[in-house]
Design an enzyme around this catalytic site. Structure first.
Site, PDB file in Angstrom:
ATOM      1  CE  LYS A 100      -4.787   4.961   4.838  1.00  0.00           C
ATOM      2  NZ  LYS A 100      -4.542   5.232   3.413  1.00  0.00           N
ATOM      3  CE  LYS A 127      -4.240  -0.962  -1.082  1.00  0.00           C
ATOM      4  NZ  LYS A 127      -3.593   0.287  -0.613  1.00  0.00           N
TER       5      LYS A 127
END
Length: 296
Positions: A168, A236
């Site tokens: 990811k 993030k």
């Protein structure tokens, strides 16, 4: 099957709804998000109680501390988990923390998969998410019928926990750098006197064509920055990329640049909550030129 689903936000709500539509009973605890309209779910008082009443527990939360709190914090999943329960974290969090959480939960007899997703709100609603999974093959195969209700491209990246999160992060690096490249190209062409919409159309027919150019290029020109995936969440993810890169001794210079541009967007009022395609606004400010006034 009774499925505990914790995290009914922008992504989690449609995902839980797909599972309910497939005939599963959803058990949840309400934290920041209310129960989504149209979702039939049993509401309990804590994450521990969710675990007690569920055969599988799925989390879909914003960041590493949220997942740690829900899984191993006070009244967390670990306090109610029964041996043999499978925990599936579909959040995008630190791979280092993921390995630690998996080890802790396995000591309680639970199974654990990290299964972050790509596709955004659109993919969650359409059940067309890309799902990247880390964990034992047997647990992956047990979860596959559930994953098939949520996504289309479902891949076991590796049998160690954290592999899904690594994939990811790689995805988020590629997406961020594509957004930056499209933004730079359109700002350059526009300041040189060309119509950015026409340039985008021409580029869609060549080797520069991409999903980012198609979707986010249009957003940049139309000033359509309502969030599909927020700047703060991509910040993030890029932070996780740079943190992991330091640990591995890997250089990610363009990732760092994309992160700084997102930081610049976030510093402007409301910028952190805008779509990540709004990264173009940082480049516009540096160039003293805005692509378009459409939608302003």
């Amino acid at each position: 099957m009774r499925i505990g689903f914790i995290g009914l936000g922008v992504m989690g709500a449609p995902m839980a709804r797909h599972l309910a539509d497939a005939g599963h009973q959803i058990v949840t605890v309400l934290n920041r998000s209310p129960l989504p309209a149209g979702l039939d779910a049993a509401i309990v008082g804590s994450s521990a109680e969710v675990a007690r009443q569920s055969e599988v527990v799925i989390t879909m939360l914003p960041d590493t501390p949220d997942v740690e709190r829900v899984l191993v914090g006070q009244q967390g999943v670990i306090e109610g988990i029964a041996p043999g329960t499978l925990v599936i974290d579909m959040s995008s969090i630190s791979p280092i923390a993921t390995a630690r959480l998996a080890d802790t939960l396995r000591k309680s007899g639970a199974g654990y998969l990290d299964a972050p997703v790509s596709g955004g709100e659109v993919g969650a609603k359409a059940a067309s998410l890309t799902i990247m999974v880390g964990g034992p093959k047997a647990e992956f195969e047990a979860a596959l019928p559930l994953f098939s209700k949520l996504g289309k491209n479902i891949t076991l990246i590796g049998e160690r926990n954290g592999a899904g999160q690594i994939c990811k992060i790689a995805n988020q690096i590629i997406v961020a750098l594509n957004i930056e490249a499209v933004a730079e190209a359109l700002v350059f062409a526009s300041k040189a006197g060309c119509d950015p919409a026409t340039v985008r159309t021409a580029l869609m027919g060549g080797f520069a064509a991409s999903r980012v150019l198609e979707v986010h290029g249009e957003r940049m020109i139309a000033r359509a920055f309502a969030p599909g995936f927020r700047i703060r969440l991509h910040q993030k993810d890029l932070g996780l990329a740079l943190e992991s890169a330091r640990a591995l001794g890997v250089s990610l210079p363009n990732t760092a640049t994309a992160q700084e541009l997102m930081n610049a967007c976030s510093a402007v009022d409301g910028g952190a909550e805008a779509d990540h395609s709004s990264l173009v606004r940082a480049l516009e400010r540096l160039s003293g030129h805005q692509l378009s006034t459409e939608g302003v």
